[in-house]
Design an enzyme around this catalytic site. Structure first.
Site, PDB file in Angstrom:
ATOM      1  N   CYS A   6       0.809  -1.326   0.016  1.00 15.29           N
ATOM      2  CA  CYS A   6       0.062  -0.117  -0.161  1.00 15.29           C
ATOM      3  C   CYS A   6       0.922   1.114   0.087  1.00 15.29           C
ATOM      4  CB  CYS A   6      -0.786   0.079   1.282  1.00 15.29           C
ATOM      5  SG  CYS A   6      -1.667   1.509   1.601  1.00 15.29           S
ATOM      6  N   ASP A  32      -0.650  16.438  -0.143  1.00 10.95           N
ATOM      7  CA  ASP A  32      -1.157  15.780  -1.169  1.00 10.95           C
ATOM      8  C   ASP A  32       0.006  16.013  -2.580  1.00 10.95           C
ATOM      9  OD1 ASP A  32      -3.981  14.509  -2.423  1.00 10.95           O
ATOM     10  OD2 ASP A  32      -2.671  15.071  -4.192  1.00 10.95           O
ATOM     11  N   HIS A  48      -3.680   0.091   8.471  1.00 11.08           N
ATOM     12  CA  HIS A  48      -4.066  -0.102   6.873  1.00 11.08           C
ATOM     13  C   HIS A  48      -5.735  -0.412   7.068  1.00 11.08           C
ATOM     14  CE1 HIS A  48      -4.260  -0.688   2.792  1.00 11.08           C
ATOM     15  NE2 HIS A  48      -4.876  -1.572   3.069  1.00 11.08           N
ATOM     16  N   ASN A  88     -13.306  10.278   0.029  1.00 13.88           N
ATOM     17  CA  ASN A  88     -13.993   9.812  -1.094  1.00 13.88           C
ATOM     18  C   ASN A  88     -13.869   7.955  -0.853  1.00 13.88           C
ATOM     19  OD1 ASN A  88     -14.037  11.980  -2.664  1.00 13.88           O
ATOM     20  ND2 ASN A  88     -11.945  11.628  -2.981  1.00 13.88           N
ATOM     21  N   GLY A  94     -14.883   8.041  -6.120  1.00 12.39           N
ATOM     22  CA  GLY A  94     -13.673   8.586  -6.718  1.00 12.39           C
ATOM     23  C   GLY A  94     -12.505   8.214  -5.791  1.00 12.39           C
ATOM     24  N   THR A  96      -9.371   6.675  -5.198  1.00 14.79           N
ATOM     25  CA  THR A  96      -7.857   6.017  -5.973  1.00 14.79           C
ATOM     26  C   THR A  96      -6.889   5.353  -5.231  1.00 14.79           C
ATOM     27  OG1 THR A  96      -6.757   8.116  -6.058  1.00 14.79           O
ATOM     28  CG2 THR A  96      -8.345   7.599  -7.951  1.00 14.79           C
ATOM     29  N   HIS A  99      -6.302   3.236   1.023  1.00 18.40           N
ATOM     30  CA  HIS A  99      -5.820   3.067   2.480  1.00 18.40           C
ATOM     31  C   HIS A  99      -6.761   4.448   2.728  1.00 18.40           C
ATOM     32  CE1 HIS A  99      -2.796   3.227   5.839  1.00 18.40           C
ATOM     33  NE2 HIS A  99      -3.710   4.195   6.132  1.00 18.40           N
ATOM     34  N   HIS A 101      -8.420   7.853   3.837  1.00 18.85           N
ATOM     35  CA  HIS A 101      -7.729   9.126   3.949  1.00 18.85           C
ATOM     36  C   HIS A 101      -8.780  10.220   3.838  1.00 18.85           C
ATOM     37  CE1 HIS A 101      -7.664   7.889  -0.214  1.00 18.85           C
ATOM     38  NE2 HIS A 101      -8.014   9.213  -0.668  1.00 18.85           N
ATOM     39  N   HIS A 103      -9.294  14.340   2.783  1.00 16.86           N
ATOM     40  CA  HIS A 103      -8.509  15.408   2.507  1.00 16.86           C
ATOM     41  C   HIS A 103      -8.913  16.571   3.210  1.00 16.86           C
ATOM     42  CE1 HIS A 103      -7.908  13.553  -1.654  1.00 16.86           C
ATOM     43  NE2 HIS A 103      -8.994  12.739  -1.242  1.00 16.86           N
TER      44      HIS A 103
HETATM   45  P1  5GP Z   1      -8.649   9.787  -3.605  1.00 13.37           P
HETATM   46  O1  5GP Z   1      -8.882   9.933  -5.038  1.00 13.37           O
HETATM   47  O2  5GP Z   1      -8.490   8.326  -3.325  1.00 13.37           O
HETATM   48  O3  5GP Z   1      -9.596  10.213  -2.613  1.00 13.37           O
HETATM   49  O4  5GP Z   1      -7.208  10.385  -3.096  1.00 13.37           O
HETATM   50  C1  5GP Z   1      -5.977  10.012  -3.246  1.00 13.37           C
HETATM   51  C2  5GP Z   1      -5.040  11.258  -3.227  1.00 13.37           C
HETATM   52  O5  5GP Z   1      -3.750  10.761  -2.968  1.00 13.37           O
HETATM   53  C3  5GP Z   1      -5.084  12.128  -4.581  1.00 13.37           C
HETATM   54  O6  5GP Z   1      -5.413  13.429  -4.348  1.00 13.37           O
HETATM   55  C4  5GP Z   1      -3.726  11.958  -5.038  1.00 13.37           C
HETATM   56  O7  5GP Z   1      -3.235  13.319  -5.313  1.00 13.37           O
HETATM   57  C5  5GP Z   1      -3.123  11.662  -3.853  1.00 13.37           C
HETATM   58  N1  5GP Z   1      -1.444  10.807  -4.041  1.00 13.37           N
HETATM   59  C6  5GP Z   1      -1.361   9.933  -4.682  1.00 13.37           C
HETATM   60  N2  5GP Z   1      -0.256   9.402  -4.842  1.00 13.37           N
HETATM   61  C7  5GP Z   1       0.335  10.010  -3.700  1.00 13.37           C
HETATM   62  C8  5GP Z   1       1.769   9.977  -3.245  1.00 13.37           C
HETATM   63  O8  5GP Z   1       2.573   9.121  -3.768  1.00 13.37           O
HETATM   64  N3  5GP Z   1       2.075  11.170  -2.474  1.00 13.37           N
HETATM   65  C9  5GP Z   1       1.159  12.041  -1.937  1.00 13.37           C
HETATM   66  N4  5GP Z   1       1.666  12.859  -1.328  1.00 13.37           N
HETATM   67  N5  5GP Z   1      -0.186  12.049  -2.611  1.00 13.37           N
HETATM   68  C10 5GP Z   1      -0.382  10.804  -3.126  1.00 13.37           C
HETATM   69 ZN    ZN Z   2      -2.102   1.207   3.785  1.00 12.51          ZN
END
Ligand code: 5GP
Ligand code: ZN
Length: 115
Positions: A6, A32, A48, A88, A94, A96, A99, A101, A103
């Site tokens: 992860c 981010d 996790h 998300n 949405g 991606t 794990h 999180h 924002h």
């Molecule tokens: P999700 O779309 O899953 O809600 O948000 C995932 C977030 O993780 C995205 O805003 C993306 O820019 C951020 N992200 C993806 N890979 C990395 C990374 O390697 N480092 C950091 N700091 N953020 C990441």
């Molecule tokens: Zn994780």
């Protein structure tokens, strides 16, 4: 506890770099990599958990993370003009990175509803 495959677990373990702005025994906050607002920080538990849908036994931990984010926002002076916390979950949400999180977005007026 942590998943070796992860991305965010690797950030917790310092196996991949991130700009960490907050840390305590339960959660981590880092910038981010692709910010969509002047302030865009992700807060994650240091365990996790795939998504909010999977967080059935973690009421206290989720509440802790959200209130910690509010305290962080206060310290950073974001309270005055406000901020948004987003989670998300799953495909339609949405998500991606799988794990959980949250924002923290601030520093500009945020439109509603989302696209
Ligand atoms: P999700 O779309 O899953 O809600 O948000 C995932 C977030 O993780 C995205 O805003 C993306 O820019 C951020 N992200 C993806 N890979 C990395 C990374 O390697 N480092 C950091 N700091 N953020 C990441
Ligand atoms: Zn994780």
């Amino acid at each position: 506890m942590l998943d070796p495959n992860c991305l965010f677990c690797k950030i917790i373990e310092r196996k991949i770099p991130a700009t960490i702005v907050y840390e305590d025994e339960l959660c981590l906050g880092f910038k981010d990599i692709n910010p969509v607002a002047p302030v865009h920080v992700l807060f994650i538990p240091k365990r996790h958990i795939v998504s909010l849908a999977e967080a059935k036994e973690e009421k206290d931990l989720i509440g802790y993370i959200l209130t910690t984010m509010a305290r962080y926002a206060e310290i950073e002076g974001l309270e005055k003009d406000g901020y948004r916390i987003v989670n998300n979950t799953g495909k339609y949400g949405g998500q991606t990175v799988f794990h959980i999180h949250f924002h923290l977005l601030s520093g500009r007026f945020l439109l509603w509803p989302p696209g």
